[in-house]
Write a protein that holds these residues in place. Structure first.
Motif, mmCIF file in Angstrom:
data_model
loop_
_atom_site.group_PDB
_atom_site.id
_atom_site.type_symbol
_atom_site.label_atom_id
_atom_site.label_comp_id
_atom_site.label_asym_id
_atom_site.label_seq_id
_atom_site.Cartn_x
_atom_site.Cartn_y
_atom_site.Cartn_z
ATOM 1 N N ARG A 22 18.477 -7.845 -9.719
ATOM 2 C CA ARG A 22 17.756 -9.283 -9.438
ATOM 3 C C ARG A 22 16.582 -9.181 -9.248
ATOM 4 N N ASP A 23 15.549 -9.893 -9.306
ATOM 5 C CA ASP A 23 14.381 -9.711 -8.873
ATOM 6 C C ASP A 23 13.476 -11.056 -8.484
ATOM 7 N N GLY A 24 14.491 -12.121 -8.291
ATOM 8 C CA GLY A 24 13.721 -13.573 -7.656
ATOM 9 C C GLY A 24 14.538 -14.651 -8.392
ATOM 10 N N SER B 168 11.791 -14.793 -10.440
ATOM 11 C CA SER B 168 12.042 -13.742 -11.267
ATOM 12 C C SER B 168 11.027 -13.636 -12.261
ATOM 13 N N THR C 143 16.820 -13.699 -4.755
ATOM 14 C CA THR C 143 15.757 -12.648 -4.210
ATOM 15 C C THR C 143 16.150 -11.372 -3.490
ATOM 16 N N THR D 60 20.075 -16.831 -3.247
ATOM 17 C CA THR D 60 18.898 -17.361 -4.370
ATOM 18 C C THR D 60 18.810 -16.341 -5.446
ATOM 19 N N ALA E 251 8.289 -14.540 -5.366
ATOM 20 C CA ALA E 251 9.658 -15.054 -5.050
ATOM 21 C C ALA E 251 10.282 -15.350 -6.299
ATOM 22 N N ASN F 64 16.708 -12.081 0.507
ATOM 23 C CA ASN F 64 17.374 -13.020 1.006
ATOM 24 C C ASN F 64 19.068 -12.707 0.689
ATOM 25 N N SER G 155 18.371 -15.622 -13.467
ATOM 26 C CA SER G 155 19.039 -16.216 -11.901
ATOM 27 C C SER G 155 20.242 -15.131 -11.817
#
Length: 253
Positions: A70-72, A53, A151, A149, A51, A154, A63
């Motif tokens: 994006r990666d988390g 980054s 992720t 977020t 979850a 999400n 973020s």
């Protein structure tokens, strides 16, 4: 009273406070959320889930809500507390309200211990309940403070659900977690502090670190700089592990 609905806890606390006021159980309520999760065990757990980054070479840009790369999320600490009271009591003491908290909806889809329902079913129920509670239509909403977020899953699910709920024409969206990171149980309360400021200044804050919007996300995401925008009502979304969903509707004072 403490509520525990994971990352939706701050928003759930505010909704619970509103219910207490409407039931005449309280005159004034201090409500919000606080969390200090930056501990090696917590960080390791979220990391093992995939979850967080992994953008350790660029912590300021890690973020990245709604971004193509994006990666988390980035684990963060924080708190937000609001003073809630009935409008008549505020007028009696000549207080200037920041906004009217006019609608609240919550649901639990219990689809998965961590993942959101792929069709956003729980979010949709909370959204509908919040609008009905506020006596508003989706066309009355001028801005969405998204859960966002950063992720991959999400953001995609929230974006697709918003697009559907607003019949293909959602209002401008932002995620403040690009700046704050994800404060878990405090997030909904912090974002509920920011939403009245958005209404007061009629300006939507930008989503930080959004350089290239994910092509799979069909939203008008505010980025790069604040956007002046006329609006009378906004919603703030909060979703938590275990399928907890909370939607707040705030109206201009």
């Amino acid at each position: 009273m403490a509520v525990t609905t994971a990352c939706a806890s701050g928003a759930t606390a505010l909704g619970t406070a509103r219910d207490l006021l409407l039931a005449d159980r309280c005159d004034i309520v201090l409500a919000g959320g606080a969390e200090a999760p930056c501990h090696p065990l917590t960080s390791l757990s979220f990391s093992q889930m995939g979850a967080l980054s992994t953008r350790v070479h660029d912590p300021k840009g890690a973020s990245r809500p709604f971004e193509r790369d994006r990666d988390g999320f980035v684990l963060a600490e924080g708190a937000g507390v609001l003073v809630l009271e009935r409008a008549s009591d505020a007028r009696a003491r000549r207080a200037r309200p920041h906004a009217y908290f006019c609608g609240y909806g919550s649901s639990t889809d219990a689809y998965h211990y961590a993942a959101a329902h792929p069709a956003g079913a729980g979010f949709e129920r909370a959204f509908a309940a919040a609008l009905a509670d506020a006596g508003l239509h989706e066309t009355d909403i001028g801005h969405v403070n998204a859960h966002g977020t950063a992720t991959p899953m999400n953001d995609q699910i929230e974006a697709a659900t918003l697009h559907r709920l607003f019949n293909g024409h959602p209002p401008p969206v932002t995620s403040t977690k690009g700046v704050t990171g994800h404060t878990l149980g405090a997030a909904g309360a912090i974002e509920a502090v920011l939403a009245p400021l958005t209404l007061r200044h009629q300006t939507i804050p930008p989503t930080a670190n959004l350089d290239v919007l994910d092509p799979a996300i069909d939203l008008d995401v505010v980025a790069k700089e604040p956007r002046p925008h006329r609006m009378q009502a906004v919603i703030s979304n909060s979703f938590g592990f275990g399928g907890h969903n909370a939607v707040l509707v705030l109206r201009q004072a």
